[in-house]
Design an enzyme around this catalytic site. Structure first.
Site, PDB file in Angstrom:
ATOM      1  N   GLY A  60       0.592  -1.223  -0.019  1.00 40.15           N
ATOM      2  CA  GLY A  60       0.090  -0.209   0.036  1.00 40.15           C
ATOM      3  C   GLY A  60       1.100   1.173  -0.052  1.00 40.15           C
ATOM      4  O   GLY A  60       2.033   1.078   0.359  1.00 40.15           O
ATOM      5  N   GLN A  65       2.981  10.039   1.556  1.00 42.91           N
ATOM      6  CA  GLN A  65       4.329   9.322   1.552  1.00 42.91           C
ATOM      7  C   GLN A  65       5.179   9.848   0.448  1.00 42.91           C
ATOM      8  O   GLN A  65       6.524   9.681   0.294  1.00 42.91           O
ATOM      9  CB  GLN A  65       4.354   7.761   1.545  1.00 42.91           C
ATOM     10  CG  GLN A  65       3.962   7.419   2.919  1.00 42.91           C
ATOM     11  CD  GLN A  65       3.607   5.624   2.698  1.00 42.91           C
ATOM     12  OE1 GLN A  65       2.815   5.124   2.270  1.00 42.91           O
ATOM     13  NE2 GLN A  65       4.784   5.261   3.439  1.00 42.91           N
ATOM     14  N   CYS A 110       7.021  -0.080   7.121  1.00 44.57           N
ATOM     15  CA  CYS A 110       6.485   1.206   6.368  1.00 44.57           C
ATOM     16  C   CYS A 110       7.518   1.746   5.478  1.00 44.57           C
ATOM     17  O   CYS A 110       8.921   1.667   5.906  1.00 44.57           O
ATOM     18  CB  CYS A 110       6.189   2.156   7.529  1.00 44.57           C
ATOM     19  SG  CYS A 110       5.403   3.821   6.774  1.00 44.57           S
ATOM     20  N   LEU A 111       7.196   1.918   4.396  1.00 43.96           N
ATOM     21  CA  LEU A 111       8.036   2.367   3.492  1.00 43.96           C
ATOM     22  C   LEU A 111       8.905   3.596   3.644  1.00 43.96           C
ATOM     23  O   LEU A 111       9.851   3.990   3.525  1.00 43.96           O
ATOM     24  CB  LEU A 111       7.615   2.805   2.086  1.00 43.96           C
ATOM     25  CG  LEU A 111       6.869   1.379   1.290  1.00 43.96           C
ATOM     26  CD1 LEU A 111       6.046   1.737  -0.027  1.00 43.96           C
ATOM     27  CD2 LEU A 111       8.255   0.615   0.733  1.00 43.96           C
ATOM     28  N   HIS A 153      -3.778   0.837   8.093  1.00 45.92           N
ATOM     29  CA  HIS A 153      -2.348   1.466   7.782  1.00 45.92           C
ATOM     30  C   HIS A 153      -2.210   2.906   6.842  1.00 45.92           C
ATOM     31  O   HIS A 153      -1.690   3.917   7.229  1.00 45.92           O
ATOM     32  CB  HIS A 153      -1.126   0.503   7.322  1.00 45.92           C
ATOM     33  CG  HIS A 153       0.179   0.980   7.285  1.00 45.92           C
ATOM     34  ND1 HIS A 153       1.108   0.376   8.189  1.00 45.92           N
ATOM     35  CD2 HIS A 153       0.881   1.872   6.392  1.00 45.92           C
ATOM     36  CE1 HIS A 153       2.225   0.880   7.662  1.00 45.92           C
ATOM     37  NE2 HIS A 153       2.087   1.861   6.613  1.00 45.92           N
ATOM     38  N   GLU A 154      -2.909   2.507   5.592  1.00 47.07           N
ATOM     39  CA  GLU A 154      -2.946   3.821   4.750  1.00 47.07           C
ATOM     40  C   GLU A 154      -3.808   4.887   5.188  1.00 47.07           C
ATOM     41  O   GLU A 154      -3.401   6.049   5.164  1.00 47.07           O
ATOM     42  CB  GLU A 154      -3.254   3.263   3.484  1.00 47.07           C
ATOM     43  CG  GLU A 154      -2.480   2.116   3.001  1.00 47.07           C
ATOM     44  CD  GLU A 154      -0.895   2.269   2.892  1.00 47.07           C
ATOM     45  OE1 GLU A 154      -0.329   3.546   2.924  1.00 47.07           O
ATOM     46  OE2 GLU A 154      -0.458   1.041   3.065  1.00 47.07           O
ATOM     47  N   HIS A 157      -2.008   6.992   7.676  1.00 50.33           N
ATOM     48  CA  HIS A 157      -1.077   7.860   6.909  1.00 50.33           C
ATOM     49  C   HIS A 157      -1.602   9.247   6.750  1.00 50.33           C
ATOM     50  O   HIS A 157      -1.175  10.387   6.792  1.00 50.33           O
ATOM     51  CB  HIS A 157      -0.182   7.397   5.642  1.00 50.33           C
ATOM     52  CG  HIS A 157       1.124   6.464   5.805  1.00 50.33           C
ATOM     53  ND1 HIS A 157       1.700   7.082   6.470  1.00 50.33           N
ATOM     54  CD2 HIS A 157       0.969   5.243   5.335  1.00 50.33           C
ATOM     55  CE1 HIS A 157       2.680   5.812   6.484  1.00 50.33           C
ATOM     56  NE2 HIS A 157       2.205   5.044   5.919  1.00 50.33           N
TER      57      HIS A 157
HETATM   58  C1  SB7 Z   1       2.424  -3.948   6.997  1.00 50.19           C
HETATM   59  C2  SB7 Z   1       2.982  -3.304   5.800  1.00 50.19           C
HETATM   60  C3  SB7 Z   1       2.072  -2.382   5.353  1.00 50.19           C
HETATM   61  C4  SB7 Z   1       0.642  -2.223   5.940  1.00 50.19           C
HETATM   62  C5  SB7 Z   1       0.317  -3.046   6.855  1.00 50.19           C
HETATM   63  C6  SB7 Z   1       1.135  -4.100   7.293  1.00 50.19           C
HETATM   64  C7  SB7 Z   1       2.490  -1.183   4.252  1.00 50.19           C
HETATM   65  C8  SB7 Z   1       3.878  -0.968   4.009  1.00 50.19           C
HETATM   66  C9  SB7 Z   1       4.090  -0.089   3.004  1.00 50.19           C
HETATM   67  N1  SB7 Z   1       3.611   1.243   3.561  1.00 50.19           N
HETATM   68  O1  SB7 Z   1       4.579   2.064   4.123  1.00 50.19           O
HETATM   69  C10 SB7 Z   1       2.335   2.007   3.185  1.00 50.19           C
HETATM   70  O2  SB7 Z   1       2.044   2.946   3.888  1.00 50.19           O
HETATM   71 NI    NI Z   2       3.412   3.076   5.605  1.00 50.02          NI
END
Ligand code: SB7
Ligand code: NI
Length: 185
Positions: A60, A65, A110-111, A153-154, A157
Site C-alpha cells: 500500500g 508518503q 512502512c516504506l 495503515h494507509e 497516513h
Molecule cells: C505491513 C505493511 C503495510 C501495511 C500493513 C502492514 C504497508 C507498508 C507500506 N507502507 O509504508 C504503506 O504506507
Molecule cells: Ni506506511
C-alpha cells in the site's frame, strides 16, 4: 515512475500532517499521481523491476508518503486465501468497524520508516470503508484480515499517524484486547 527517492521518511513533518480531502472530480494530475502510486506497488512487487530500481516491496501507499498531503491511497495485495485486492481511492473513510481487533504476528513496516520497529499493532478486525474510485464513483468496501490491516495503515497516513504510534510502549508484544484467535494473521 515513482521510486524510493520520491518516498519521504519519518522526521519529515508532511508525514505528521492531516491530509486534505481531494475535491471531486479530481484533477487529471491527481488521477495521474494515483495511477502512478498503484504502478509503484506493482513494480515494487515485481522481482526484476524492484531489483533494477532498488524498490522496497509495498502492499500500500498513501499520497503523503510522496510528499503530497492529499487523501489518496493505493493498495495492491493478496489476502491469506490468495484473493487479490487492488484499489486506487480518493477520500477513504472508515464508516464502521468491528468490536474485535486484530494484529499481524509479524508486526508492520512502512516504506517511510527505514528501521525495524518490533511489536504488535492493534487494528480493527473488520472495517467498512467508503471512498471514491479513480472515476469519482462512490465505493463501499468491506474488508477483513490482511486487506483490512493494510487499509487502516494507509488511512492512518492520511491522518499523520505511523504504525508504531499504536505499539504499546511498555510491552510491545502485549496481545491487544478483543482479539479472536481466528483474526490473527
Ligand atoms: C505491513 C505493511 C503495510 C501495511 C500493513 C502492514 C504497508 C507498508 C507500506 N507502507 O509504508 C504503506 O504506507
Ligand atoms: Ni506506511
Amino acid at each position: 515512475m515513482i521510486t524510493m527517492e520520491d518516498i519521504i521518511r519519518e522526521g519529515n513533518p508532511i508525514l505528521r500532517q492531516v491530509a486534505k480531502d481531494v475535491p471531486l472530480p479530481a484533477s487529471d494530475e491527481e488521477k495521474d499521481t494515483l495511477r502512478k502510486m498503484l504502478e509503484f506497488l506493482k513494480n515494487s512487487q515485481n522481482e526484476e523491476i524492484a531489483k533494477k530500481y532498488g524498490l522496497r516491496a509495498g502492499i500500500g501507499i498513501a499520497a503523503p508518503q510522496i510528499a503530497m498531503s492529499k487523501r489518496m491511497i493505493a493498495l495492491y495485495l493478496d489476502d491469506e486465501n490468495g484473493k487479490h485486492y487492488e484499489y486506487m481511492l480518493f477520500n477513504p473513510k472508515i464508516i464502521s468497524h468491528s468490536v474485535e481487533n486484530t494484529y499481524l504476528e509479524g508486526g508492520e513496516g512502512c516504506l517511510s520508516v527505514d528501521r525495524d520497529v518490533p511489536g504488535f499493532v492493534p487494528r480493527h478486525a473488520r472495517v467498512k470503508v467508503k471512498a471514491f474510485d479513480i472515476d469519482g464513483h462512490p465505493v463501499t468496501l468491506r474488508l477483513k484480515g490482511y486487506p483490512a490491516v493494510a487499509i487502516q495503515h494507509e488511512i492512518d497516513h492520511l491522518d499523520g499517524i505511523l504504525f508504531y504510534d499504536h505499539i504499546n510502549k511498555d510491552d510491545p508484544f502485549k496481545i491487544p484486547d478483543h482479539v479472536a484467535e481466528e483474526d490473527v494473521y
